[in-house]
Design a protein around this motif. Structure first.
Motif, short mmCIF file in Angstrom:
data_model
loop_
_atom_site.label_atom_id
_atom_site.label_comp_id
_atom_site.label_asym_id
_atom_site.label_seq_id
_atom_site.Cartn_x
_atom_site.Cartn_y
_atom_site.Cartn_z
N ALA A 1 0.82 -1.26 0.03
CA ALA A 1 -0.08 0.05 0.16
C ALA A 1 0.53 1.19 0.12
CB ALA A 1 -0.82 -0.05 1.16
N ASP A 2 2.00 1.03 0.58
CA ASP A 2 3.13 2.26 0.87
C ASP A 2 3.56 2.57 -0.57
OD1 ASP A 2 2.38 2.89 3.33
OD2 ASP A 2 4.10 1.77 4.27
N ARG A 3 3.99 1.34 -1.15
CA ARG A 3 4.58 1.39 -2.47
C ARG A 3 3.61 2.05 -3.61
NH1 ARG A 3 6.67 -3.60 -1.11
NH2 ARG A 3 5.35 -4.57 -2.58
N THR A 4 2.47 1.67 -3.42
CA THR A 4 1.44 2.15 -4.36
C THR A 4 1.16 3.64 -4.13
OG1 THR A 4 0.26 0.07 -4.28
CG2 THR A 4 -0.93 2.01 -5.28
N ALA A 5 0.94 4.22 -2.95
CA ALA A 5 0.78 5.57 -2.67
C ALA A 5 1.95 6.59 -3.21
CB ALA A 5 0.69 5.70 -0.88
N ALA A 6 3.12 5.74 -2.88
CA ALA A 6 4.26 6.50 -3.18
C ALA A 6 4.17 6.62 -4.74
CB ALA A 6 5.55 5.86 -2.67
N ALA A 7 4.02 5.56 -5.54
CA ALA A 7 3.85 5.76 -6.97
C ALA A 7 3.07 6.74 -7.58
CB ALA A 7 3.62 4.30 -7.46
N ARG A 8 1.72 6.72 -6.72
CA ARG A 8 0.99 7.61 -7.04
C ARG A 8 1.13 9.02 -6.79
NH1 ARG A 8 -4.41 4.49 -4.50
NH2 ARG A 8 -4.85 3.13 -6.24
#
Length: 290
Positions: free
Chosen positions: A11-18
């Protein structure tokens, strides 16, 4: 033991990518807005540059006409070697033959005024029984010349038609330096054209051009219309094509060479006259030559 950094969750990686994608989009949008602004300003600058260039071309064309730098040519009929045109009555000029002018052959104008400058050539006192000669250096763009004409034009006309005086205009172009259209030279050229084609209308044309002073500088086409209004329609082509600009330059240089530095500069019967005492000086000269 040292604690290890916990591995980012999915979830953190997804948020950072966004967040990174959002930042990239914002940066791209700013770049696009900046580029559009630069393009718009570039268009504005280009348009302004075109307007300036066109204006400079138009003004330069108006300033130079067809003969601003003319150095050689023919004088108009009825002009003299001193750069003057002499009125003998309100409908006649002193006749002369045209001659060639070469401005480059004249001396350079002095750089400083001369308090004890001699009377310019061709200015002399009348012999007994002859009309009193009046010589006036004038500039058609000169307010003081317009004032002089307004004050004395009618009286001079009376003296002329009574055969008591002659009146020689030596028309200069001192005020071209402050004119965007070289009006002094163009007006002097128009006067020379009238003297050449319609000498009987010259006095009326000079009266008209000074009477027009308050209306400001006018184009060659309007000068031609002015000439036609006083019966000098034959001068139109010469006026619009700067036919005697070499003679104008010649007359202007001669005045400067002879230390004439202002207008009107008026000579009555061979001596310089204060415009404020003009009438008295002429009347005294008329009486003295009887």
């Amino acid at each position: 033991m040292t604690e290890r950094n916990p591995k980012p969750s999915k979830a953190d990686r997804t948020a950072a990518a966004r967040e990174q994608a959002r930042a990239l989009r914002e940066a791209q949008k700013k770049k696009e807005r900046r580029n559009k602004l630069l393009v718009r300003w570039g268009v504005v600058v280009a348009v302004v540059a075109v307007i300036v260039i066109v204006a400079l071309i138009v003004v330069n064309s108006m300033r130079s006409g067809n003969g601003a730098e003319a150095q050689t040519g023919e004088s108009p009929a009825n002009a003299n070697e001193f750069g003057g045109i002499t009125v003998t009555s309100t409908t006649a000029l002193e006749p002369t033959e045209p001659f060639s002018v070469d401005v480059a052959s004249l001396p350079e104008a002095p750089s400083e005024a001369k308090d004890d400058a001699p009377v310019p050539p061709g200015i002399e006192a009348a012999e007994a029984g002859q009309p009193v000669p009046i010589v006036a250096y004038v500039d058609v763009n000169c307010v003081h010349c317009a004032d002089f004409e307004k004050a004395y034009n009618s009286q001079i006309a009376t003296w002329l038609d009574a055969g008591e005086v002659t009146f020689e205009y030596r028309t200069v172009a001192f005020l071209d330096r402050g004119s965007p259209t070289n009006y002094s030279s163009r007006g002097a050229n128009a006067a020379a054209c009238v003297a050449d084609t319609n000498p009987e209308s010259y006095w009326d044309f000079m009266s008209a051009i000074f009477a027009n002073y308050d209306n400001g500088e006018i184009k060659n086409a309007e000068l031609a219309d002015m000439a036609e209004s006083v019966g000098a329609g034959d001068a139109s082509d010469c006026i619009q094509n700067d036919g005697f600009r070499a003679f104008v330059n010649y007359s202007d240089r001669l005045a400067r060479v002879d230390y004439v530095s202002g207008t009107p500069t008026v000579y009555v019967n061979g001596a310089e006259s204060n415009p404020n005492d003009f009438t008295a000086a002429v009347e005294a000269a008329i009486e003295a030559t009887k």
